[in-house]
Motif scaffolding. Structure first.
Motif, PDB file in Angstrom:
ATOM      1  N   THR A 127      -4.184 101.193  18.513  1.00  8.12           N
ATOM      2  CA  THR A 127      -2.846 101.735  18.226  1.00  8.12           C
ATOM      3  C   THR A 127      -2.531 102.543  19.271  1.00  8.12           C
ATOM      4  N   GLU A 128      -3.401 103.674  19.564  1.00  7.68           N
ATOM      5  CA  GLU A 128      -3.033 104.486  20.452  1.00  7.68           C
ATOM      6  C   GLU A 128      -3.063 104.082  21.866  1.00  7.68           C
ATOM      7  N   VAL A 129      -3.906 103.075  22.332  1.00  5.87           N
ATOM      8  CA  VAL A 129      -3.834 102.245  23.510  1.00  5.87           C
ATOM      9  C   VAL A 129      -2.405 101.762  23.643  1.00  5.87           C
ATOM     10  N   ALA A 130      -2.185 101.160  22.526  1.00  7.90           N
ATOM     11  CA  ALA A 130      -0.698 100.260  22.501  1.00  7.90           C
ATOM     12  C   ALA A 130       0.430 101.310  23.019  1.00  7.90           C
ATOM     13  N   GLU A 131       0.434 102.491  22.206  1.00  6.86           N
ATOM     14  CA  GLU A 131       1.524 103.399  22.259  1.00  6.86           C
ATOM     15  C   GLU A 131       1.075 103.974  23.565  1.00  6.86           C
ATOM     16  N   GLY A 132       0.100 104.454  23.999  1.00  8.36           N
ATOM     17  CA  GLY A 132      -0.064 104.837  25.494  1.00  8.36           C
ATOM     18  C   GLY A 132       0.796 103.950  26.524  1.00  8.36           C
ATOM     19  N   THR A 133       0.339 102.452  26.402  1.00 13.56           N
ATOM     20  CA  THR A 133       0.631 101.464  27.332  1.00 13.56           C
ATOM     21  C   THR A 133       2.444 101.691  27.210  1.00 13.56           C
ATOM     22  N   GLU A 134       2.888 101.781  26.081  1.00 11.10           N
ATOM     23  CA  GLU A 134       4.279 101.783  26.125  1.00 11.10           C
ATOM     24  C   GLU A 134       4.996 103.049  26.702  1.00 11.10           C
TER      25      GLU A 134
END
Length: 167
Positions: A127-134
């Motif tokens: 989830t954090e990686v996805a948020e960071g990617t966004e």
């Protein structure tokens, strides 16, 4: 029969025999009378020996029975001891099995907890990686939007430099 009694009886037989032989040898008798007396004494000695053989047999039987009874008592005691040891071993085995099952359950629970914790941590990281990617994508888009006017300005400056060079 005790040892002292047996020794006394043996001594009495030997002493009696020696005395009888000595009396016969020193007695003034004819050959026939002497042989009859020797025969008579031999019969007495034989009878005495048979009596002692009967006594020895009887005492041997008593000793055998005593030893047999003692052996039976030992067998019973050993059998009882073996039963007690068997019961203790069964009890110890049961307790060890219970402790093994408790330990196995604790290990299984710890494994399940670790697996769940790891899965949750992986989900959180995802989830954090996805948020960071966004966030990175948004920042990149924002920077690209700012870059476009800069590119246009750079193109204009480049054209002007070209024009100046040509002149």
């Amino acid at each position: 029969m005790s040892r002292n009694t047996g020794s006394f009886l043996l001594g009495a037989i030997i002493g009696g025999t020696a005395g009888a032989v000595a009396a016969l040898l020193f007695a003034p008798k004819s050959g026939r009378e002497f042989r009859d007396d020797l025969n008579q004494q031999a019969n007495v000695l034989r009878d005495t020996a048979l009596d002692y053989a009967d006594i020895v047999t009887e005492k041997g039987n008593v000793m055998y029975q005593t030893a047999s009874d003692a052996a039976q008592d030992i067998r019973v005691n050993l059998s009882e001891s073996a039963e007690v040891l068997k019961a203790q071993l069964n009890e110890a085995t049961t307790e060890a099995t219970k402790q093994y099952q408790v330990a196995r359950d604790e290990v299984a629970n710890a494994y399940a907890d670790a697996k769940n914790t790891t899965a949750q941590a992986a989900d959180d990281a995802k989830t954090e990686v996805a948020e960071g990617t966004e966030e990175v994508k948004a920042a990149t888009d924002k920077a690209a939007a700012k870059e476009q006017p800069l590119k246009e300005d750079a193109e204009k400056v480049k054209q002007q430099v070209e024009e100046v060079k040509e002149k």
